[in-house]
Design a protein around this motif. Structure first.
Motif, PDB file in Angstrom:
ATOM      1  N   VAL A 160       0.898  -1.158  -0.329  1.00 45.53           N
ATOM      2  CA  VAL A 160      -0.241  -0.035  -0.115  1.00 45.53           C
ATOM      3  C   VAL A 160       1.173   1.251  -0.120  1.00 45.53           C
ATOM      4  O   VAL A 160       1.976   1.134   0.788  1.00 45.53           O
ATOM      5  N   ILE A 161       0.265   2.349  -1.019  1.00 42.55           N
ATOM      6  CA  ILE A 161       1.916   3.293  -1.053  1.00 42.55           C
ATOM      7  C   ILE A 161       0.986   4.209  -1.214  1.00 42.55           C
ATOM      8  O   ILE A 161       0.102   4.712  -1.219  1.00 42.55           O
ATOM      9  N   PHE A 162       1.244   5.632   0.208  1.00 42.40           N
ATOM     10  CA  PHE A 162       0.999   6.409   0.594  1.00 42.40           C
ATOM     11  C   PHE A 162       1.027   7.629  -0.065  1.00 42.40           C
ATOM     12  O   PHE A 162       2.700   7.982  -0.176  1.00 42.40           O
ATOM     13  N   ASP A 163       0.324   9.214  -0.982  1.00 40.51           N
ATOM     14  CA  ASP A 163       1.138  10.390  -1.696  1.00 40.51           C
ATOM     15  C   ASP A 163       0.652  10.745  -0.299  1.00 40.51           C
ATOM     16  O   ASP A 163      -0.656  11.526  -0.259  1.00 40.51           O
ATOM     17  N   THR A 164       2.012  11.451   0.345  1.00 47.14           N
ATOM     18  CA  THR A 164       1.608  12.627   1.731  1.00 47.14           C
ATOM     19  C   THR A 164       1.912  14.136   0.692  1.00 47.14           C
ATOM     20  O   THR A 164       2.705  14.682   0.339  1.00 47.14           O
ATOM     21  N   PRO A 165       1.373  14.756   1.739  1.00 49.55           N
ATOM     22  CA  PRO A 165       1.714  16.612   1.428  1.00 49.55           C
ATOM     23  C   PRO A 165       3.183  16.556   1.699  1.00 49.55           C
ATOM     24  O   PRO A 165       3.770  15.350   2.339  1.00 49.55           O
ATOM     25  N   PRO A 166       3.987  17.654   1.311  1.00 48.08           N
ATOM     26  CA  PRO A 166       5.396  17.692   1.787  1.00 48.08           C
ATOM     27  C   PRO A 166       5.412  18.206   2.933  1.00 48.08           C
ATOM     28  O   PRO A 166       4.828  18.642   3.919  1.00 48.08           O
ATOM     29  N   VAL A 167       6.816  17.528   3.503  1.00 53.99           N
ATOM     30  CA  VAL A 167       7.122  16.772   4.676  1.00 53.99           C
ATOM     31  C   VAL A 167       7.149  18.496   6.021  1.00 53.99           C
ATOM     32  O   VAL A 167       7.119  18.755   6.698  1.00 53.99           O
ATOM     33  N   LEU A 168       7.340  19.853   5.061  1.00 52.11           N
ATOM     34  CA  LEU A 168       8.028  20.695   5.642  1.00 52.11           C
ATOM     35  C   LEU A 168       7.096  22.369   5.912  1.00 52.11           C
ATOM     36  O   LEU A 168       6.145  22.393   6.601  1.00 52.11           O
ATOM     37  N   ALA A 169       5.535  21.819   4.835  1.00 52.64           N
ATOM     38  CA  ALA A 169       4.740  22.111   4.844  1.00 52.64           C
ATOM     39  C   ALA A 169       3.666  21.571   5.970  1.00 52.64           C
ATOM     40  O   ALA A 169       3.148  23.085   6.964  1.00 52.64           O
ATOM     41  N   VAL A 170       2.531  20.987   6.146  1.00 53.44           N
ATOM     42  CA  VAL A 170       2.192  20.350   7.282  1.00 53.44           C
ATOM     43  C   VAL A 170       3.009  18.616   8.138  1.00 53.44           C
ATOM     44  O   VAL A 170       3.916  18.689   7.755  1.00 53.44           O
ATOM     45  N   ALA A 171       2.436  18.651   9.342  1.00 53.27           N
ATOM     46  CA  ALA A 171       2.536  17.117   9.807  1.00 53.27           C
ATOM     47  C   ALA A 171       2.220  15.751   9.390  1.00 53.27           C
ATOM     48  O   ALA A 171       2.105  15.026   9.893  1.00 53.27           O
ATOM     49  N   ASP A 172       1.344  16.142   8.205  1.00 53.58           N
ATOM     50  CA  ASP A 172       1.002  15.015   7.747  1.00 53.58           C
ATOM     51  C   ASP A 172       1.426  13.892   7.689  1.00 53.58           C
ATOM     52  O   ASP A 172       1.578  13.059   8.168  1.00 53.58           O
ATOM     53  N   ALA A 173       2.261  13.953   6.981  1.00 49.52           N
ATOM     54  CA  ALA A 173       3.706  13.147   5.829  1.00 49.52           C
ATOM     55  C   ALA A 173       4.777  12.746   7.476  1.00 49.52           C
ATOM     56  O   ALA A 173       4.813  11.191   7.522  1.00 49.52           O
ATOM     57  N   GLN A 174       4.645  13.661   8.406  1.00 42.98           N
ATOM     58  CA  GLN A 174       5.299  12.924   9.917  1.00 42.98           C
ATOM     59  C   GLN A 174       4.367  12.444  10.355  1.00 42.98           C
ATOM     60  O   GLN A 174       5.399  11.275  10.721  1.00 42.98           O
ATOM     61  N   ILE A 175       3.405  12.122  10.366  1.00 41.46           N
ATOM     62  CA  ILE A 175       2.038  11.320  11.438  1.00 41.46           C
ATOM     63  C   ILE A 175       2.431  10.603  10.685  1.00 41.46           C
ATOM     64  O   ILE A 175       2.096   9.364  11.599  1.00 41.46           O
ATOM     65  N   LEU A 176       1.854  10.403   9.293  1.00 42.67           N
ATOM     66  CA  LEU A 176       1.837   8.602   8.773  1.00 42.67           C
ATOM     67  C   LEU A 176       2.849   7.575   8.775  1.00 42.67           C
ATOM     68  O   LEU A 176       3.157   6.660   8.799  1.00 42.67           O
ATOM     69  N   ALA A 177       3.926   8.480   9.023  1.00 40.04           N
ATOM     70  CA  ALA A 177       6.082   7.816   9.075  1.00 40.04           C
ATOM     71  C   ALA A 177       5.836   6.829  10.175  1.00 40.04           C
ATOM     72  O   ALA A 177       6.295   6.376  10.326  1.00 40.04           O
ATOM     73  N   ASN A 178       4.580   7.259  10.713  1.00 34.44           N
ATOM     74  CA  ASN A 178       4.633   6.849  12.412  1.00 34.44           C
ATOM     75  C   ASN A 178       3.602   5.624  12.712  1.00 34.44           C
ATOM     76  O   ASN A 178       3.773   4.632  13.339  1.00 34.44           O
ATOM     77  N   VAL A 179       3.353   5.329  11.242  1.00 32.41           N
ATOM     78  CA  VAL A 179       1.643   3.939  10.818  1.00 32.41           C
ATOM     79  C   VAL A 179       2.530   3.332   9.901  1.00 32.41           C
ATOM     80  O   VAL A 179       1.636   1.896   9.964  1.00 32.41           O
ATOM     81  N   VAL A 180       3.246   4.094   9.008  1.00 27.43           N
ATOM     82  CA  VAL A 180       3.373   2.553   7.839  1.00 27.43           C
ATOM     83  C   VAL A 180       4.653   2.261   8.307  1.00 27.43           C
ATOM     84  O   VAL A 180       5.798   2.495   8.689  1.00 27.43           O
ATOM     85  N   ASP A 181       5.491   1.328   7.040  1.00 28.88           N
ATOM     86  CA  ASP A 181       6.345   0.486   7.135  1.00 28.88           C
ATOM     87  C   ASP A 181       8.162   1.383   6.334  1.00 28.88           C
ATOM     88  O   ASP A 181       8.989   0.848   7.507  1.00 28.88           O
TER      89      ASP A 181
END
Length: 233
Positions: A160-181
């Motif tokens: 399962v591959i996730f497209d996420t927002p830029p990491v410096l713009a918002v916290a979304d990618a950082q949040i998901l990085a804690n629940v994916v492999d």
């Protein structure tokens, strides 16, 4: 004139999926190299969920992730590509979906995975678009519903591959990085500032998901019209 503009936009979207349209091209080969590098980087742990992000906008992460999903599917793996950019989604444009329902509907309990998944015209590749843009993207991505959804999706699919927002713009990618492999950072040659790339790397490294590598995007090969995309561990 409007017809020509629309045709130009459509052609641009088609070129984004070069791994589908021209699988033998040098660029397609580089996407397969990225896939191989990810497999080597995670040899001790099977990667079932992967996010792709960038430090800032316009660095090619969405093009990279779409083509990466295609080359995974071309190996016979059952692949699910999810647009987890709940702010400026683009996956539905690439795959020409209506985006009337998607990930945001799942996370608020309106629809199930089966009700939102879209089969693509690439064999073995399914897509879930963003859905209606919510007022609270970070909260939805950090919710227990999201964690449960990832467990369900990784049970149903090989990757399962996730497209996420830029990491410096918002916290979304950082949040998901804690629940994916695993996570992958995309940077663009002669566009991404070194300081921004380093900051993005520093943000992703402490996350539970392993930072698998960086993709250098848009580096022109001399004496050719091709652009190389390649990954480094």
């Amino acid at each position: 004139m409007a017809r020509k503009r629309n045709q130009f936009k459509a052609n641009n979207k088609m070129r984004n999926l070069i791994t589908k349209l021209n699988p033998k091209s040098p660029i397609s080969e580089q996407y397969r190299t990225i896939r191989t590098n990810i497999q080597y980087a995670s040899v001790d742990n099977d990667i079932k969920s992967l996010l792709v992000t960038s430090s800032g906008p316009s660095e090619g992460k969405s093009t990279t992730i779409a083509n990466l999903a295609v080359v995974y599917a071309q190996t016979g793996k059952k692949v699910l590509l999810i647009d987890a950019d709940l702010r400026k989604p683009t996956v539905h444009y690439t795959f020409r979906l209506d985006n009337l329902r998607g990930l945001s509907n799942i996370l608020v309990g309106e629809h199930t995975l089966d009700e939102t998944v879209n089969p693509s015209d690439v064999e073995n590749l399914d897509v879930i678009s963003c859905g209606p843009i919510p007022p609270n993207p970070s909260e939805l991505l950090a919710s227990r519903k999201m964690a449960a959804f990832i467990r369900e999706a990784t049970t149903a699919y090989d990757i399962v591959i996730f497209d996420t927002p830029p990491v410096l713009a918002v916290a979304d990618a950082q949040i998901l990085a804690n629940v994916v492999d695993g996570s992958l950072l995309v940077v663009r040659s002669e566009h991404t500032e070194l300081e921004a790339a380093q900051k993005a790397k520093e943000i992703l490294e402490p996350a539970k998901a392993k930072l698998l590598g960086t993709v250098l995007n848009g580096r022109e090969k001399k004496a050719s019209n091709y652009y190389y995309y390649y990954g480094t561990n």
